[in-house]
Design a protein around this motif. Structure first.
Motif, PDB file in Angstrom:
ATOM      1  N   ARG A 451     -17.610   1.324  -3.927  1.00  0.00           N
ATOM      2  CA  ARG A 451     -16.174   0.276  -3.788  1.00  0.00           C
ATOM      3  C   ARG A 451     -15.488   0.829  -5.365  1.00  0.00           C
ATOM      4  NH1 ARG A 451     -17.029   1.011   0.760  1.00  0.00           N
ATOM      5  NH2 ARG A 451     -16.226  -0.153   2.868  1.00  0.00           N
ATOM      6  N   ASP A 632     -11.557   0.184  -1.298  1.00  0.00           N
ATOM      7  CA  ASP A 632     -12.000   1.280  -0.526  1.00  0.00           C
ATOM      8  C   ASP A 632     -11.535   2.098  -0.514  1.00  0.00           C
ATOM      9  OD1 ASP A 632     -12.971   2.941   1.696  1.00  0.00           O
ATOM     10  OD2 ASP A 632     -13.590   1.552   2.841  1.00  0.00           O
ATOM     11  N   GLU A 634     -11.717   5.463   0.170  1.00  0.00           N
ATOM     12  CA  GLU A 634     -12.211   6.026   1.564  1.00  0.00           C
ATOM     13  C   GLU A 634     -10.526   6.310   2.599  1.00  0.00           C
ATOM     14  OE1 GLU A 634     -16.351   8.373   2.760  1.00  0.00           O
ATOM     15  OE2 GLU A 634     -16.346   6.820   2.772  1.00  0.00           O
ATOM     16  N   THR A 635     -10.385   4.614   1.930  1.00  0.00           N
ATOM     17  CA  THR A 635      -9.216   4.161   2.785  1.00  0.00           C
ATOM     18  C   THR A 635      -8.428   3.783   3.308  1.00  0.00           C
ATOM     19  OG1 THR A 635     -10.625   2.033   3.353  1.00  0.00           O
ATOM     20  CG2 THR A 635     -11.218   3.614   4.823  1.00  0.00           C
ATOM     21  N   GLY A 636      -8.300   3.049   1.256  1.00  0.00           N
ATOM     22  CA  GLY A 636      -7.306   2.947   0.333  1.00  0.00           C
ATOM     23  C   GLY A 636      -7.438   1.236   1.112  1.00  0.00           C
ATOM     24  N   GLN A 637      -8.594   0.587   1.582  1.00  0.00           N
ATOM     25  CA  GLN A 637      -8.604  -1.104   1.862  1.00  0.00           C
ATOM     26  C   GLN A 637      -8.348  -1.979   0.927  1.00  0.00           C
ATOM     27  OE1 GLN A 637      -8.036  -2.659   5.654  1.00  0.00           O
ATOM     28  NE2 GLN A 637      -7.987  -3.868   4.694  1.00  0.00           N
ATOM     29  N   ARG A 677       6.290  -5.722   3.832  1.00  0.00           N
ATOM     30  CA  ARG A 677       6.717  -4.445   3.995  1.00  0.00           C
ATOM     31  C   ARG A 677       7.998  -4.403   5.085  1.00  0.00           C
ATOM     32  NH1 ARG A 677       5.333   1.152   5.664  1.00  0.00           N
ATOM     33  NH2 ARG A 677       7.135   2.262   4.563  1.00  0.00           N
ATOM     34  N   ASP A 694       4.555  -6.015  13.472  1.00  0.00           N
ATOM     35  CA  ASP A 694       4.771  -4.567  12.198  1.00  0.00           C
ATOM     36  C   ASP A 694       4.645  -4.925  11.484  1.00  0.00           C
ATOM     37  OD1 ASP A 694       4.574  -2.350  13.843  1.00  0.00           O
ATOM     38  OD2 ASP A 694       6.477  -3.006  14.780  1.00  0.00           O
ATOM     39  N   ALA A 696       3.914  -8.172   8.227  1.00  0.00           N
ATOM     40  CA  ALA A 696       1.751  -7.977   7.590  1.00  0.00           C
ATOM     41  C   ALA A 696       2.730  -9.661   7.363  1.00  0.00           C
ATOM     42  CB  ALA A 696       1.108  -7.040   7.568  1.00  0.00           C
ATOM     43  N   ARG A 699      -3.547 -13.938   6.326  1.00  0.00           N
ATOM     44  CA  ARG A 699      -3.649 -14.662   7.663  1.00  0.00           C
ATOM     45  C   ARG A 699      -5.375 -15.474   7.153  1.00  0.00           C
ATOM     46  NH1 ARG A 699      -2.357 -10.025  10.378  1.00  0.00           N
ATOM     47  NH2 ARG A 699      -2.227 -10.105  13.098  1.00  0.00           N
ATOM     48  N   ASP A 701      -8.154 -14.946   6.369  1.00  0.00           N
ATOM     49  CA  ASP A 701      -9.563 -14.725   6.514  1.00  0.00           C
ATOM     50  C   ASP A 701      -8.976 -13.167   5.204  1.00  0.00           C
ATOM     51  OD1 ASP A 701      -8.435 -11.976   7.943  1.00  0.00           O
ATOM     52  OD2 ASP A 701     -10.050 -11.759   9.763  1.00  0.00           O
ATOM     53  N   ASP A 702      -8.194 -13.240   5.037  1.00  0.00           N
ATOM     54  CA  ASP A 702      -7.805 -11.803   3.473  1.00  0.00           C
ATOM     55  C   ASP A 702      -7.918 -12.177   2.565  1.00  0.00           C
ATOM     56  OD1 ASP A 702      -6.232 -10.476   5.258  1.00  0.00           O
ATOM     57  OD2 ASP A 702      -4.585 -11.718   5.631  1.00  0.00           O
ATOM     58  N   PRO A 759      -2.701   0.036   2.694  1.00  0.00           N
ATOM     59  CA  PRO A 759      -3.932   1.249   2.499  1.00  0.00           C
ATOM     60  C   PRO A 759      -3.727   2.626   2.289  1.00  0.00           C
ATOM     61  CG  PRO A 759      -4.291  -0.300   5.158  1.00  0.00           C
ATOM     62  CD  PRO A 759      -2.886  -0.595   3.731  1.00  0.00           C
ATOM     63  N   GLU A 760      -2.197   2.642   3.097  1.00  0.00           N
ATOM     64  CA  GLU A 760      -1.910   4.101   3.154  1.00  0.00           C
ATOM     65  C   GLU A 760      -1.520   4.092   1.521  1.00  0.00           C
ATOM     66  OE1 GLU A 760       1.318   5.765   5.863  1.00  0.00           O
ATOM     67  OE2 GLU A 760       0.544   7.757   5.180  1.00  0.00           O
ATOM     68  N   TRP A 763      -4.233   4.951  -0.852  1.00  0.00           N
ATOM     69  CA  TRP A 763      -4.892   6.186  -0.148  1.00  0.00           C
ATOM     70  C   TRP A 763      -4.042   7.154  -0.912  1.00  0.00           C
ATOM     71  CZ3 TRP A 763      -3.310   9.788   2.785  1.00  0.00           C
ATOM     72  CH2 TRP A 763      -3.918  10.976   3.334  1.00  0.00           C
TER      73      TRP A 763
ATOM     74  N   HIS B 241       2.972   2.019   9.377  1.00  0.00           N
ATOM     75  CA  HIS B 241       1.804   1.590   8.853  1.00  0.00           C
ATOM     76  C   HIS B 241       1.311   3.328   8.408  1.00  0.00           C
ATOM     77  CE1 HIS B 241       2.984  -2.535  10.060  1.00  0.00           C
ATOM     78  NE2 HIS B 241       2.980  -1.361  11.383  1.00  0.00           N
ATOM     79  N   TYR B 246      -2.816  10.712   7.713  1.00  0.00           N
ATOM     80  CA  TYR B 246      -3.290   9.658   7.083  1.00  0.00           C
ATOM     81  C   TYR B 246      -3.988   9.446   8.112  1.00  0.00           C
ATOM     82  CZ  TYR B 246      -5.048   4.781   5.730  1.00  0.00           C
ATOM     83  OH  TYR B 246      -5.571   3.895   5.119  1.00  0.00           O
TER      84      TYR B 246
END
Lengths: 770, 263
Positions: A451, A632, A634-637, A677, A694, A696, A699, A701-702, A759-760, A763, B241, B246
């Motif tokens: 990470r 992350d 690999e995922t952009g998270q 967004r 759509d 976001a 929340r 847990d963020d 994430p995108e 990434w 999204h 992706y």
């Protein structure tokens, strides 16, 4: 210390009512004979209306009225700001009728208002209205709205320009840039935000033909503005013809300050039909009918000398107004935002140019922080960029340029006068609290797990403020309670608790006997409402002034009751006494006696009092946000793992409520920075992120636990020493978060990312840098 | 919501009969249908509530886990027998939607709806589950026929689903930041039918098998086996999204992580 004393984390007195479902919100209210209104909205971003056929709708069982723009013989919704352009001309203020006339300019624009016996009947009828649209090309994206050959929202606003405004010292700024050793340039996006208050908007209007007055129950951040706008600009019947009642409100964030078409429409229909009319937004509708926030694209430039000292700041901000001007819209990116560009740093000159732009989108107006988060984001991103370019430690670069406490009061190049501030003290405490020094170990530990960990900071300063006066009235009620009437409006912040604390502190009455009264323009003749983090320091001053008058009234009454000279009467711990004796009388007992005597016709003055406090200055809360994230790769998270805020909000009347306000603001800042967004289809102009499926929202847990450390540097311009705390969390958090993400990604070669860091996007940035 | 008639039959035969009427809609847990009705996006004449048919229940044998169609996600997630026999299935159920959805939503409802972002289709396809209905049994391979489309007839009701227990299996999902549904979900299973990899959330036609991954994992059951195995973007969803490219990338990442998790 008493149970309700100042500076204590008193549990919120409103919570049992609100949390157990005993609150009364606008939509909870049902009046006898009440009708229901439904708004038919434009499905097109831009279209001419050729014809509207309401015959089938009008024939729907249970329908009493189908109103269109042609039926409205009233004024449009006003914009109360009028900017002067650089060339001396005025901003263009387009027509903003409650129902569209011969054209629509955004998806969701109100086209017809159906009133029926039930919501279902009104919806059925709305679906039966046939509108003949001539669909036109639209522009929704701020990034292209100024381009040549894009669709024009208003013929009278060529180039889609609403205003072209400037502030600061252009020549001096340009000269400083010319001699600068280094210039850092950066374009940042402040993404458009759907406000999404938990309680949707609603309006319930009734009209009394005998007195020719309306009573409008609606969820606002202060009914007095609405009373004024409805009475003057819209109906022309005078503000006195409106009584605005604001019941409990479930979140506003600026968005519920303004007059909206649906409030006008319920009033119009109630008068026409002679029955109460209620409209309640549903969630999907709120996405298209509530004002949005932010939506700026800003080029910022920072000039530094060879020692890394800031010389000047220059910005060109392009700000989306939407398709029409909501009440305060042009004020937000201009006076509100550009005014704090200096933040806590010592610039010699600042120049800001702001271009207001029309697009075929929902009107944009204030959202928590209103211009100041946007400005702060630009400054703090620029500083991090400059630090990297100059290879100066980012904390050191900030510390080097902060204005010291010895400079207070400090006047900035944009004319703000800071009364107080210990910026370096707060900053150093923040670094310590966040474990800044030990971060590299945590970065390495994360790297071993694959990470990318990053730490980011942002110092913020904002100017809180609002109306120039605020009023309070204290009345000793017959049932033994002390009623405090206020001109601000809680939307859930905990005003009731803080005002009780102030009242208890000054009058020495038990907190359980104090009732805060708000939200009725008939019982409270004036009020500035709540916005701009103004409530505690504005209303607090009014409560203090009123309490002082109550005590003076009490002193006179006590001197009579105790048969002593007024100068010999002392007031302490809720009791008037003859100095140096044990003879005295409690304030509640005295108030009850005086009231009873007055009621019996005796020449006895009650203790009741009302005062209007002049609010002469902004307050300047400031502090440091530090965020620690892991990406992350690999995922952009992006995951937010640690967050701490060291805040100077002056004296904290209730530290728990302050912390709660900061928590909420940070959550909304996280939303803007990482999640939220707002996307329109470039061709059709449809809102693609039109539901929570759509769009976001953050929340629970963020978010990690958010540490809030308070360093109290008392405000010098109000007797309580308080500074506004309501917006601060949302001002400091976006740049802290993005700076943390960029710190995490720097080893991968990523130098820039725009909000929201989805994430995108992350990434894609990682891939592009590889 | 538009007006509709409502019935809650007590027998499967009555329910099938009711669903044979024009514009009748089956209601299981209602986690899709109710929001759709509230938004006036559907106008059934009759809503047939399947909640009175006694179709909930879990049976576990050495070879298979069989779950009644009306069993809620929460019940599957909480079942000690499922957790022991087929932990990846319990884990998948525990990650569907949110707490409210899991306590109302049902296995049968999810499969019959075949939402392209639903989780259950992934485990069903990856284990070639047997879907029992009011009139026949359907293998998962033939059941999913495109977005929101299945082999079910309009008056056909899922009664139970049998999952053959794989030796190794895991589900990894990358959530859509807004809806928290699967933006990409990959279920890997190595069992009686060999290696099967099912992908949900990403395909324009809903859940699909990733045969290139299956072949690579047949050769070597390890995350590294998927290195360099491409996922074509053709047929993948692109939206606000996530682009198709992706999503293709995430399919690889999630598949590797699922294999690693499955052990």
């Amino acid at each position: 210390m008493t149970k309700f004393g100042i500076a204590q984390s008193v549990r919120r007195v409103e919570d049992p009512r609100l949390l157990k479902g005993h609150g009364t919100y606008t939509d909870d209210i049902t009046l006898p004979g009440m009708l229901y209104g439904v708004v038919l909205r434009s499905p097109h971003a831009a279209a001419n209306i050729l014809a509207i056929d309401t015959s089938a709708a009008a024939a729907t069982p249970g329908v009493l009225a189908v109103l269109t723009g042609a039926d409205l013989d009233i004024g449009p919704l006003p914009c109360i700001v009028s900017l002067t352009n650089r060339d001396g001309s005025k901003q263009y203020t387009p027509p903003y009728p409650a129902l569209a006339g011969d054209a629509v300019h955004h998806v969701g624009a109100p086209v017809a208002f159906v009133v029926a016996e039930t919501v279902q009947a009104a919806r059925d009828a709305a679906e039966a209205i046939i509108v003949d649209y001539d669909i036109l090309p639209s522009v929704t994206d701020l990034a292209t709205a100024l381009d040549p050959d894009v669709p024009q929202v208003w013929d009278a606003a060529p180039g889609n320009i609403c205003f072209d405004w400037q502030t600061g010292q252009q020549e001096q700024t340009d000269a400083l840039f010319a001699q600068a050793a280094h210039v850092t340039r950066l374009t940042v996006v402040n993404n458009r935000i759907v406000v999404a208050s938990m309680e949707a908007r609603a309006a319930l209007a009734e009209y009394d033909a005998a007195t020719q007055r309306w009573t409008l129950r609606t969820n606002t951040q202060g009914g007095w503005l609405l009373k004024d706008l409805l009475g003057k600009a819209v109906f022309g019947t005078g503000p006195e013809s409106f009584r605005i009642i604001t019941p409990d409100v479930g979140g506003g964030f600026g968005m519920k300050l303004f007059l909206y078409p649906e409030q006008v429409l319920t009033c119009f229909a109630a008068r026409r039909l002679g029955r109460p009319v209620k409209w309640t937004s549903d969630r999907s509708e709120a996405f298209l009918a509530d004002t949005h926030g932010r939506d700026n694209i800003t080029l910022g430039e920072l000039a530094l000398d060879a020692d890394g000292k800031f010389l000047a700041l220059r910005s060109r901000n392009v700000a989306n107004m939407g398709s029409a001007l909501s009440n305060f819209a042009p004020f937000i990116p201009t006076m509100a935002g550009s005014g704090v560009l200096a933040s806590v740093y010592g610039f010699q000159a600042i120049y800001a140019n702001v271009i207001g732009v029309f697009t075929n989108t929902v009107p944009v107006d204030a959202y928590r922080g209103a211009g100041r988060p946007e400005a702060n984001y630009l400054v703090e991103r620029l500083i991090d960029r400059a630090a990297r370019e100059l290879n100066i430690d980012r904390a050191e670069l900030r510390r080097r340029n902060m204005v010291g406490p010895e400079a207070m009061p400090h006047t900035t190049p944009t004319g703000k006068v800071y009364d107080s501030g210990e910026f370096r003290l707060v900053f150093d405490a923040a670094l310590k609290t966040a474990g800044w020094a030990g971060f590299e170990g945590r970065r390495a530990e994360a790297a071993a797990r694959g990470r990318r960990r990053g730490i980011g900071l942002a110092y913020y300063l904002e100017a809180t403020g609002g109306g120039p006066t605020e009023r309070a009235e204290i009345r000793f009620a017959e049932d033994g309670f002390v009623d405090v009437y206020v001109g601000t409006q809680s939307t859930g912040q905990g005003h009731e608790t803080a005002y009780v604390q102030l009242t208890v502190d000054r009058l020495g009455v038990p907190g359980e006997r104090v009732r805060i009264r708000q939200g009725d323009t008939d019982t409270i003749p004036e009020g500035g409402g709540t916005g701009g983090a103004r409530s505690l320091y504005s209303e607090g001053q009014a409560i203090l002034a009123t309490a002082a008058t109550v005590i003076e009234n009490g002193r006179r009454a006590a001197s009579e009751a105790l048969e002593a000279a007024p100068v010999d009467i002392v007031f302490e711990a809720g009791r008037f006494a003859i100095a140096g004796t044990d003879r005295g009388i409690g304030i509640l007992e005295l108030a009850a006696t005086q009231r009873a005597r007055a009621a019996a016709g005796e020449a006895a003055a009650t203790l009741d009092a009302a005062e209007v406090a002049e609010i002469k200055s902004h307050t300047f809360p400031n502090g440091c946000h530090i965020a620690e994230v892991e990406v992350d790769p690999e995922t952009g998270q992006v995951a937010l793992l640690r967050y701490s805020v060291t805040d100077d909000v002056g004296k904290a009347v209730n530290p728990m409520i302050v912390r709660g306000q900061v928590h909420g603001g940070v959550a909304q800042g996280f939303g803007q920075a990482v999640l939220e967004r707002t996307v329109f289809d470039p061709v059709s102009g449809q809102l693609l992120s039109g539901s929570f499926m759509d769009y976001a929202l953050p929340r629970a847990d963020d978010l990690p636990d958010i540490e809030v450390e308070l360093i109290e540097v008392p405000c010098a311009t109000n007797p309580l020493g308080v500074k506004g705390a309501g917006e601060a969390g949302a001002v400091g958090s976006p740049p802290a978060l993005i700076n943390a993400i960029l710190d995490a990604l720097a080893p991968l070669g990523v130098a820039h990312i725009d909000m929201p860091a989805t994430p995108e996007r992350v990434w894609t940035a990682v891939r592009a840098a590889a | 919501m538009y007006d509709f008639a409502y019935t809650k039959p007590a027998s499967l035969a009555d329910a099938v009969r009711a669903l044979g009427g024009a514009d009748a809609k089956a209601l299981a847990g209602g986690q899709t249908l109710i929001p759709v009705l509230k938004q006036r996006l559907n106008r059934p004449s009759l809503v047939v509530d399947l909640g009175g048919l006694g179709l909930a229940g879990i049976a576990v044998s050495t070879e298979a886990v069989t779950i009644g169609a009306a069993t809620t996600h929460a019940a599957v997630a909480a079942s000690a027998r499922v957790q022991q026999a087929f932990p990846a299935l319990a884990c998948l159920a525990a990650g569907i939607g949110d707490r409210q959805v899991r306590n109302r939503g049902t296995l049968g409802g999810s499969l019959a709806n075949n939402d392209p972002a639903a989780d259950y289709p992934a485990v069903a396809l990856a284990t070639d589950a047997t879907i029992r209905t009011s009139r026949r049994t359907i293998a998962a391979d033939g059941f999913f026929q495109g977005m929101f489309t299945t082999a079910l007839e309009p008056d056909e009701i899922i009664t139970a689903v049998s999952f053959l227990i794989p030796q190794r299996a895991a589900y990894m999902k990358f959530r859509n930041p807004a809806s928290r549904h699967a933006m990409v979900g990959v279920f890997v299973a190595r069992g009686p039918q060999g290696v099967r990899v099912a992908v949900t959330g990403a395909g324009q036609d809903g859940v699909f098998r990733h045969t290139a991954f299956e072949q690579a994992l047949e050769k070597s059951w390890s995350p590294a086996a998927l290195d360099g195995v491409a996922t074509p973007t053709a047929g993948l969803n692109g939206d606000i999204h996530a682009s198709a490219a992706y999503r293709a990338h995430l399919i690889g990442v999630m598949a590797k992580r699922a294999v690693a998790l499955a052990g």
